[in-house]
Design a protein around this motif. Structure first.
Motif, PDB file in Angstrom:
ATOM      1  N   TYR A   8      47.252  58.422  32.126  1.00 45.23           N
ATOM      2  CA  TYR A   8      47.541  57.296  31.258  1.00 45.23           C
ATOM      3  C   TYR A   8      48.265  57.713  29.988  1.00 45.23           C
ATOM      4  CZ  TYR A   8      44.263  54.875  34.343  1.00 45.23           C
ATOM      5  OH  TYR A   8      43.629  54.347  35.432  1.00 45.23           O
ATOM      6  N   SER A   9      49.169  58.668  30.134  1.00 46.82           N
ATOM      7  CA  SER A   9      50.000  59.058  29.000  1.00 46.82           C
ATOM      8  C   SER A   9      50.951  57.913  28.677  1.00 46.82           C
ATOM      9  CB  SER A   9      50.801  60.320  29.326  1.00 46.82           C
ATOM     10  OG  SER A   9      51.742  60.061  30.351  1.00 46.82           O
ATOM     11  N   TRP A  10      51.460  57.903  27.457  1.00 45.04           N
ATOM     12  CA  TRP A  10      52.337  56.825  27.046  1.00 45.04           C
ATOM     13  C   TRP A  10      53.584  56.742  27.925  1.00 45.04           C
ATOM     14  CZ3 TRP A  10      53.206  52.335  25.596  1.00 45.04           C
ATOM     15  CH2 TRP A  10      54.453  51.916  25.114  1.00 45.04           C
ATOM     16  N   ILE A  11      54.099  57.897  28.351  1.00 42.15           N
ATOM     17  CA  ILE A  11      55.291  57.913  29.202  1.00 42.15           C
ATOM     18  C   ILE A  11      55.015  57.189  30.523  1.00 42.15           C
ATOM     19  CG2 ILE A  11      56.869  59.386  30.505  1.00 42.15           C
ATOM     20  CD1 ILE A  11      56.632  61.470  28.304  1.00 42.15           C
ATOM     21  N   ASP A  12      53.858  57.499  31.137  1.00 37.48           N
ATOM     22  CA  ASP A  12      53.518  56.869  32.413  1.00 37.48           C
ATOM     23  C   ASP A  12      53.219  55.374  32.244  1.00 37.48           C
ATOM     24  OD1 ASP A  12      53.858  59.239  33.743  1.00 37.48           O
ATOM     25  OD2 ASP A  12      51.728  59.766  33.779  1.00 37.48           O
ATOM     26  N   ARG A  14      54.391  53.391  29.950  1.00 41.81           N
ATOM     27  CA  ARG A  14      55.664  52.711  29.703  1.00 41.81           C
ATOM     28  C   ARG A  14      56.441  52.528  31.001  1.00 41.81           C
ATOM     29  NH1 ARG A  14      59.699  55.526  25.564  1.00 41.81           N
ATOM     30  NH2 ARG A  14      59.700  57.035  27.268  1.00 41.81           N
ATOM     31  N   PHE A  15      56.389  53.547  31.855  1.00 37.21           N
ATOM     32  CA  PHE A  15      57.068  53.463  33.147  1.00 37.21           C
ATOM     33  C   PHE A  15      56.436  52.378  34.023  1.00 37.21           C
ATOM     34  CE2 PHE A  15      58.051  55.286  37.457  1.00 37.21           C
ATOM     35  CZ  PHE A  15      59.435  55.123  37.376  1.00 37.21           C
ATOM     36  N   LEU A  16      55.111  52.285  33.985  1.00 42.69           N
ATOM     37  CA  LEU A  16      54.411  51.244  34.733  1.00 42.69           C
ATOM     38  C   LEU A  16      54.747  49.855  34.184  1.00 42.69           C
ATOM     39  CD1 LEU A  16      50.854  52.786  35.254  1.00 42.69           C
ATOM     40  CD2 LEU A  16      52.585  52.363  37.009  1.00 42.69           C
ATOM     41  N   LEU A  17      54.842  49.746  32.868  1.00 42.49           N
ATOM     42  CA  LEU A  17      55.176  48.457  32.257  1.00 42.49           C
ATOM     43  C   LEU A  17      56.575  47.994  32.653  1.00 42.49           C
ATOM     44  CD1 LEU A  17      53.648  48.875  28.675  1.00 42.49           C
ATOM     45  CD2 LEU A  17      52.805  47.419  30.535  1.00 42.49           C
ATOM     46  N   GLN A  18      57.481  48.957  32.838  1.00 48.32           N
ATOM     47  CA  GLN A  18      58.814  48.603  33.315  1.00 48.32           C
ATOM     48  C   GLN A  18      58.731  48.002  34.719  1.00 48.32           C
ATOM     49  OE1 GLN A  18      60.945  52.314  33.030  1.00 48.32           O
ATOM     50  NE2 GLN A  18      61.244  52.155  30.816  1.00 48.32           N
ATOM     51  N   GLY A  19      57.880  48.603  35.562  1.00 46.63           N
ATOM     52  CA  GLY A  19      57.666  48.058  36.898  1.00 46.63           C
ATOM     53  C   GLY A  19      56.982  46.710  36.845  1.00 46.63           C
ATOM     54  N   LEU A  20      56.034  46.551  35.914  1.00 47.27           N
ATOM     55  CA  LEU A  20      55.347  45.266  35.757  1.00 47.27           C
ATOM     56  C   LEU A  20      56.325  44.181  35.349  1.00 47.27           C
ATOM     57  CD1 LEU A  20      52.708  43.630  35.677  1.00 47.27           C
ATOM     58  CD2 LEU A  20      52.422  44.367  33.296  1.00 47.27           C
ATOM     59  N   TRP A  21      57.267  44.517  34.494  1.00 45.20           N
ATOM     60  CA  TRP A  21      58.264  43.540  34.074  1.00 45.20           C
ATOM     61  C   TRP A  21      59.092  43.058  35.272  1.00 45.20           C
ATOM     62  CZ3 TRP A  21      60.089  39.828  31.438  1.00 45.20           C
ATOM     63  CH2 TRP A  21      61.453  39.525  31.466  1.00 45.20           C
ATOM     64  N   VAL A  22      59.468  43.981  36.152  1.00 44.76           N
ATOM     65  CA  VAL A  22      60.214  43.600  37.353  1.00 44.76           C
ATOM     66  C   VAL A  22      59.361  42.692  38.234  1.00 44.76           C
ATOM     67  CG1 VAL A  22      61.320  44.441  39.465  1.00 44.76           C
ATOM     68  CG2 VAL A  22      61.641  45.669  37.322  1.00 44.76           C
ATOM     69  N   SER A 169      62.307  48.399  45.868  1.00 41.56           N
ATOM     70  CA  SER A 169      62.481  47.536  44.698  1.00 41.56           C
ATOM     71  C   SER A 169      61.658  48.139  43.558  1.00 41.56           C
ATOM     72  CB  SER A 169      61.988  46.117  45.000  1.00 41.56           C
ATOM     73  OG  SER A 169      62.099  45.296  43.860  1.00 41.56           O
ATOM     74  N   PRO A 170      62.234  48.259  42.361  1.00 39.84           N
ATOM     75  CA  PRO A 170      61.554  48.952  41.261  1.00 39.84           C
ATOM     76  C   PRO A 170      60.430  48.141  40.616  1.00 39.84           C
ATOM     77  CG  PRO A 170      63.627  48.069  40.475  1.00 39.84           C
ATOM     78  CD  PRO A 170      63.574  47.789  41.963  1.00 39.84           C
ATOM     79  N   GLU A 171      59.512  47.604  41.449  1.00 45.47           N
ATOM     80  CA  GLU A 171      58.410  46.822  40.905  1.00 45.47           C
ATOM     81  C   GLU A 171      57.224  47.736  40.603  1.00 45.47           C
ATOM     82  OE1 GLU A 171      55.597  46.289  43.317  1.00 45.47           O
ATOM     83  OE2 GLU A 171      56.763  47.885  44.190  1.00 45.47           O
ATOM     84  N   LEU A 172      56.095  47.134  40.255  1.00 42.51           N
ATOM     85  CA  LEU A 172      54.943  47.873  39.739  1.00 42.51           C
ATOM     86  C   LEU A 172      54.427  48.932  40.711  1.00 42.51           C
ATOM     87  CD1 LEU A 172      52.804  48.302  37.584  1.00 42.51           C
ATOM     88  CD2 LEU A 172      51.536  46.352  38.523  1.00 42.51           C
ATOM     89  N   LEU A 173      54.183  48.565  41.955  1.00 40.57           N
ATOM     90  CA  LEU A 173      53.610  49.504  42.919  1.00 40.57           C
ATOM     91  C   LEU A 173      54.549  50.674  43.183  1.00 40.57           C
ATOM     92  CD1 LEU A 173      51.284  50.203  44.795  1.00 40.57           C
ATOM     93  CD2 LEU A 173      52.353  48.799  46.577  1.00 40.57           C
ATOM     94  N   TYR A 174      55.836  50.401  43.234  1.00 42.37           N
ATOM     95  CA  TYR A 174      56.808  51.475  43.461  1.00 42.37           C
ATOM     96  C   TYR A 174      56.806  52.475  42.309  1.00 42.37           C
ATOM     97  CZ  TYR A 174      61.222  53.874  44.354  1.00 42.37           C
ATOM     98  OH  TYR A 174      62.179  54.832  44.569  1.00 42.37           O
ATOM     99  N   HIS A 175      56.720  51.982  41.088  1.00 41.74           N
ATOM    100  CA  HIS A 175      56.662  52.880  39.931  1.00 41.74           C
ATOM    101  C   HIS A 175      55.389  53.718  39.956  1.00 41.74           C
ATOM    102  CE1 HIS A 175      59.861  51.361  36.914  1.00 41.74           C
ATOM    103  NE2 HIS A 175      60.260  51.128  38.153  1.00 41.74           N
ATOM    104  N   MET A 197      46.493  45.445  36.069  1.00 38.01           N
ATOM    105  CA  MET A 197      47.700  44.711  35.694  1.00 38.01           C
ATOM    106  C   MET A 197      47.901  43.482  36.569  1.00 38.01           C
ATOM    107  SD  MET A 197      50.456  47.748  34.828  1.00 38.01           S
ATOM    108  CE  MET A 197      50.295  48.715  33.310  1.00 38.01           C
ATOM    109  N   TYR A 198      47.703  43.645  37.878  1.00 42.71           N
ATOM    110  CA  TYR A 198      47.829  42.494  38.776  1.00 42.71           C
ATOM    111  C   TYR A 198      46.781  41.435  38.440  1.00 42.71           C
ATOM    112  CZ  TYR A 198      51.290  44.264  42.120  1.00 42.71           C
ATOM    113  OH  TYR A 198      52.451  44.684  42.717  1.00 42.71           O
ATOM    114  N   PHE A 199      45.565  41.890  38.128  1.00 38.64           N
ATOM    115  CA  PHE A 199      44.504  40.943  37.781  1.00 38.64           C
ATOM    116  C   PHE A 199      44.865  40.161  36.525  1.00 38.64           C
ATOM    117  CE2 PHE A 199      40.806  40.002  35.109  1.00 38.64           C
ATOM    118  CZ  PHE A 199      40.117  39.135  35.941  1.00 38.64           C
ATOM    119  N   VAL A 200      45.385  40.828  35.517  1.00 43.39           N
ATOM    120  CA  VAL A 200      45.741  40.156  34.265  1.00 43.39           C
ATOM    121  C   VAL A 200      46.802  39.090  34.514  1.00 43.39           C
ATOM    122  CG1 VAL A 200      46.859  40.468  32.017  1.00 43.39           C
ATOM    123  CG2 VAL A 200      45.101  42.090  32.772  1.00 43.39           C
TER     124      VAL A 200
END
Length: 218
Positions: A8-12, A14-22, A169-175, A197-200
């Motif tokens: 759960y580093s900030w880099i990871d 942030r990368f997950l949040l990018q996937g969540l946005w997609v 597709s660069p979505e959450l699970l792929y990231h 994230m999916y629950f939220v």
């Protein structure tokens, strides 16, 4: 425990949040377009237009009985064979709109059928045209009845976006897969965080639907 801390580093994150946005982007676009498609097809089936309603019903029945994954494969690998080139995100949106639109078509048709026929007759007797009666009287009541079923289908749509990972597709699970493929000890932490994230997202959607349901009840 250390695997959770490092995963759960900030880099990871942030990368997950990018996937969540997609994921959210694909979900919102798909929900809007599939609802429009489902509403149109549902109205066509309800009105029993000669030949047209039967054709629409036939197409809807075929799509509803196909796996979503197959439709995703077709939109990504099949459409280019027809001269229609798409990227993974666009292909996943097209597949979701087609599949969910077919599902929503039946929800819309059932919702309209649940409105007492007297509502239409009363509106027509007051001088409204068929279109005016549908728009002002029948459809608003039908939408109120459809809210629980629509919510369930929209939540399913959000979760179904995870299938788009199969076409990269660069979505959450792929990231998340990219992250834990670099360090297998991150596998469980990644699945935990994407579950949250999916629950939220799905819970927020249910809250919006509950608010709309109460608003219609009033």
């Amino acid at each position: 425990m250390e695997s959770f801390i490092y995963a759960y580093s900030w880099i990871d994150i942030r990368f997950l949040l990018q996937g969540l946005w997609v994921t959210i982007y694909v979900s919102v676009i798909s929900i809007v377009l599939s609802f429009i498609l489902g509403l149109v097809f549902g109205l066509i089936r309800y009105m029993k237009i000669k030949y047209v309603s039967a054709i629409v019903g036939f197409i809807v029945d075929i799509i509803r009985n196909l796996p979503l994954l197959l439709i995703i494969f077709f939109t990504y690998f099949g459409l280019p064979q027809l001269g229609i080139v798409t990227n993974p995100t666009t292909a996943s949106i097209i597949a979701l709109v087609i599949f969910e639109g077919a599902m929503l078509c039946e929800i819309v048709r059932s919702g309209i059928n649940a409105v007492p026929i007297g509502q239409m007759e009363g509106a027509r007797s007051n001088g409204m045209t068929f279109a005016q009666a549908m728009y002002h009287v029948v459809v608003p009541q039908a939408l109120q009845n459809m809210i629980p079923a629509l919510l369930s289908q929209f939540v399913s749509l959000v979760k179904d976006t995870s299938l788009a990972t199969i076409i990269v597709s660069p979505e959450l699970l792929y990231h998340a897969q990219i992250i834990y493929s670099q360090n297998t000890t991150y596998l469980i932490p990644m699945y935990v965080i994407i579950a949250i994230m999916y629950f939220v997202v799905c819970f927020a959607l249910s809250m919006v639907a509950s608010h709309l349901e109460k608003k219609f009840d009033n």
